[in-house]
Scaffold this motif. Structure first.
Motif, mmCIF file in Angstrom:
data_model
loop_
_atom_site.group_PDB
_atom_site.id
_atom_site.type_symbol
_atom_site.label_atom_id
_atom_site.label_comp_id
_atom_site.label_asym_id
_atom_site.label_seq_id
_atom_site.Cartn_x
_atom_site.Cartn_y
_atom_site.Cartn_z
ATOM 1 N N ALA A 84 1.075 -1.239 0.579
ATOM 2 C CA ALA A 84 0.220 0.285 -0.057
ATOM 3 C C ALA A 84 0.951 0.826 0.312
ATOM 4 C CB ALA A 84 -0.883 0.156 1.397
ATOM 5 N N THR A 85 0.221 1.836 -1.239
ATOM 6 C CA THR A 85 1.188 3.564 -0.938
ATOM 7 C C THR A 85 0.246 4.565 -0.785
ATOM 8 O OG1 THR A 85 2.414 2.098 -2.329
ATOM 9 C CG2 THR A 85 2.278 5.159 -2.530
ATOM 10 N N VAL A 86 0.331 5.588 0.799
ATOM 11 C CA VAL A 86 -0.695 6.295 1.251
ATOM 12 C C VAL A 86 0.355 7.435 0.927
ATOM 13 C CG1 VAL A 86 -1.851 7.522 2.390
ATOM 14 C CG2 VAL A 86 -2.172 5.146 2.852
ATOM 15 N N ASP A 107 4.581 10.601 -0.197
ATOM 16 C CA ASP A 107 4.158 9.384 -0.110
ATOM 17 C C ASP A 107 4.214 9.166 1.498
ATOM 18 O OD1 ASP A 107 3.516 8.735 -2.565
ATOM 19 O OD2 ASP A 107 5.148 8.076 -3.463
ATOM 20 N N LEU A 108 3.029 8.989 2.196
ATOM 21 C CA LEU A 108 3.540 8.743 3.893
ATOM 22 C C LEU A 108 4.233 7.444 3.966
ATOM 23 C CD1 LEU A 108 3.267 10.220 6.497
ATOM 24 C CD2 LEU A 108 1.400 9.369 6.428
ATOM 25 N N SER A 116 -10.934 5.353 6.533
ATOM 26 C CA SER A 116 -11.580 6.586 6.524
ATOM 27 C C SER A 116 -10.406 7.245 5.506
ATOM 28 C CB SER A 116 -11.655 7.190 7.565
ATOM 29 O OG SER A 116 -9.946 7.376 8.321
ATOM 30 N N VAL A 117 -9.045 6.495 5.024
ATOM 31 C CA VAL A 117 -8.358 6.906 4.239
ATOM 32 C C VAL A 117 -7.790 5.418 3.489
ATOM 33 C CG1 VAL A 117 -5.256 7.568 3.900
ATOM 34 C CG2 VAL A 117 -7.263 8.703 5.694
ATOM 35 N N ASP A 118 -7.787 6.253 2.165
ATOM 36 C CA ASP A 118 -7.942 5.104 1.111
ATOM 37 C C ASP A 118 -6.533 5.075 0.106
ATOM 38 O OD1 ASP A 118 -10.298 4.233 1.026
ATOM 39 O OD2 ASP A 118 -10.676 6.180 -0.359
ATOM 40 N N PRO A 119 -5.742 4.326 0.740
ATOM 41 C CA PRO A 119 -4.282 4.081 -0.392
ATOM 42 C C PRO A 119 -4.231 3.694 -2.016
ATOM 43 C CG PRO A 119 -4.760 2.169 -0.303
ATOM 44 C CD PRO A 119 -5.827 2.205 0.409
#
Length: 588
Positions: free
Chosen positions: A287-289, A295-296, A330-333
């Motif tokens: 996963a990349t956020v 990029d966190l 609530s956050v999508d990659p």
């Protein structure tokens, strides 16, 4: 030398006195921690001692010329102030740059902050660091610190403890951080019912001494209740029996804990958790956020299994809260995926207090979720759990709108638990909670069967309720810390945060740490390859064992056998990972 003397001091902010005929003294070299319930009078005591508040009765005397530094819970600064003006004032650069202590404090607390930056708009953690630096730079005879660790991350708390230990100054500190108390204090004052009970030693010694006092008090009450019966029995036994005295010696620590079971039965809880969750909880795959242009997390792989109890650490801004939000959806990659088990019932305690109906009563607010729950092997009513968390008697009928921040936090935690989730995400759950409430929350979580991820700067709480620690070190991945918080701090201090292996690898891509760059000695590269393959193999064995644990959820004997094997594999993986890290540093 006596620094402060308090004689028959009383102070009240309502009908019930917070301090009632309190007499005590503080001497040069004393290091005292102040504990007690929220609202019990801790801050009132230290403000009276610092002469920031006048007592209603009694007298407070300071030694002549006492240099006292007082840190309040509120970090107030003049309008338009900068870091430099607050911490260094009008001191010329050559003056403070030649001061070893000042340089150490600036490096320890203000690293990364521009000295000419305005304080307006800074975060709570940054403002707290500035306030501490302002207090610590001048010479002092006595430091009075009211919740000094508020808003600080684990590294800053560790630095502050080391600084205070090495500084020859008397110390009076109010904090709910039990690890910090043990590190910096040598005596403990407990503010309770208007009195100040005094104990020798830091927090650990205080807990033991208080438990021993409770045991003696219980024995005294039992003795009083049975006195007449015993006297009659002794009279019947004749003069020799009446003159003899029972002789016994109690080794306090051993007597108090000899029959105490372990904090939690890991095998039993894993069995329950597996039955409730199955074999899949969360699989974060490649996963990349992305936050803005940054990029966190980058191609992160992480697995959470049934019954995992994980502490998550990292510097402020490293993405701890974002990782929890990735898990709750609530956050999508922007790339990769997050696989969530079909049976997952999630509860997420965020740092923000949820909106509650201010007109509802406390008990009503809990019972609207559920009236009864089972924790471990015991059933609890909503009222019983509220009492455990400090809402006794009429307090359960208080309107929610009248609660303090700490009380709202307790109510929020209890409402989550009443929903009987099987996965808990806790983001700074200890905020605004006093020590007694923290121990009750810990006791509840000890018997809670499910998967748990905790973000906290409270080391004591983190190490108490979790089984292993992972860290965010700024490299876009989640990294296992076999040595816990101590290993995390060591890596940060040594500057090796970038050379890490991922936590809980699940497949070849996740198991392989970065390879040394070209030009390195070929033997070292060959050994690194071997260690990587071993890590990959161990990861596969661990995944297989988790599946077998799920398959034998009702076979207690088999569960014990598999759990033992799982611990062996995890220990070997930790050792192999450490060997890889040492070798990578040598060739890197």
């Amino acid at each position: 030398m006596n620094l402060i003397n308090v004689e028959n001091v009383a102070k009240a902010y309502g009908p019930a006195p917070l301090l009632d005929a309190v007499s005590l003294g503080l001497d040069d070299g004393d290091r005292v921690g102040v504990v007690g319930r929220n609202g019990g009078g801790k801050s009132t005591l230290v403000s009276v001692l610092a002469k920031e508040a006048e007592p209603d009765a009694g007298r407070v005397t300071h030694a002549r010329g006492l240099r006292l530094g007082y840190l309040t819970q509120r970090d107030d600064f003049p309008e338009g102030a900068t870091v430099r003006s607050v911490v260094l004032g009008e001191r010329a650069e050559h003056e403070w740059a030649g001061d070893t202590r000042a340089r150490e404090i600036l490096a320890g607390l203000l690293a990364g902050l521009d000295l000419d930056a305005p304080l307006a708009g800074m975060s709570g953690g940054e403002r707290r660091r500035v306030a501490l630096a302002r207090l610590l730079v001048p010479e002092s005879d006595l430091l009075v610190l009211d919740e000094p660790t508020n808003h600080l991350d684990i590294e800053a708390i560790d630095w502050l403890a080391r600084h205070l230990r090495g500084r020859r100054v008397a110390l009076l500190v109010v904090t709910h951080d039990r690890w910090f108390l043990d590190e910096v204090t040598e005596r403990t004052w407990e503010v309770v019912d208007g009195r100040v009970e005094r104990y020798e030693g830091g927090y650990s010694a205080y807990v033991l001494a208080k438990a021993e006092r409770s045991r003696i008090a219980a024995a005294t009450e039992a003795k009083r209740q049975n006195l007449l019966r015993k006297e009659l029995a002794w009279l019947r036994r004749g003069p020799q029996a009446r003159t003899s005295k029972p002789k016994f010696r109690v080794d306090a620590a051993q007597a108090l804990i000899a029959d105490e079971p372990p904090a939690r039965d890991s095998v039993e809880l894993t069995r329950f958790a597996t039955a409730r969750l199955g074999k899949t909880v969360y699989d974060v795959e490649d996963a990349t956020v992305r936050l803005g242009e940054r990029d966190l997390f980058s191609r992160m792989t992480w697995r959470l299994g049934p019954g995992d109890r994980v502490g998550l650490v990292g510097v402020n801004g490293s993405g701890k809260s974002t990782l929890l939000r990735l898990l709750d959806g609530s956050v999508d990659p922007v790339a990769g995926r997050v696989v969530r088990g079909k049976t997952v019932q999630l509860a997420h305690l965020s740092q923000n207090l949820e909106d509650l109906d201010p007109s509802r009563r406390v008990l009503e607010s809990v019972e609207e979720i559920r009236r009864r729950i089972t924790v471990g092997k015991r059933e609890w009513t909503a009222s019983q759990l509220l009492e455990r968390l400090g809402f006794a008697g009429d307090r359960q009928w208080t309107p929610v709108g009248d609660l303090s921040g700490g009380e709202r936090r307790r109510l929020q935690v209890l409402r989550l638990l009443m929903g009987e989730p099987n996965v808990l995400l806790l983001d700074e759950p200890t905020n605004d909670l006093d020590i007694e409430t923290l121990t009750e929350v810990e006791d509840l979580l000890d018997g809670w069967p499910g998967t748990l991820v905790v973000v906290s700067h409270d080391r004591y709480f983190l190490e108490r309720i979790t089984d292993h620690v992972v860290a965010l070190l700024g490299d876009g991945r989640v990294t296992m810390m076999p040595g816990g918080v101590d290993e995390y701090l060591e890596r940060r201090a040594a500057g090796t945060a970038g050379a890490v292996a991922p936590a809980t690898p699940a497949g070849p891509a996740a198991a392989a740490p970065p390879r040394p760059k070209g030009g390195q000695d070929w033997k070292a590269r060959k050994e690194l390859d071997r260690l990587e393959r071993r890590l990959e193999k161990l990861a596969g064995q661990e995944a297989e064992l988790h599946e077998r644990l799920a398959a034998h959820a009702t076979d207690y004997a088999k569960l014990q056998e598999l759990d033992g094997r799982l611990k062996e594999i995890q220990a070997e993986a930790a050792q192999v990972e450490e060997e890889w890290l040492m070798l990578a540093e040598d060739v890197g």
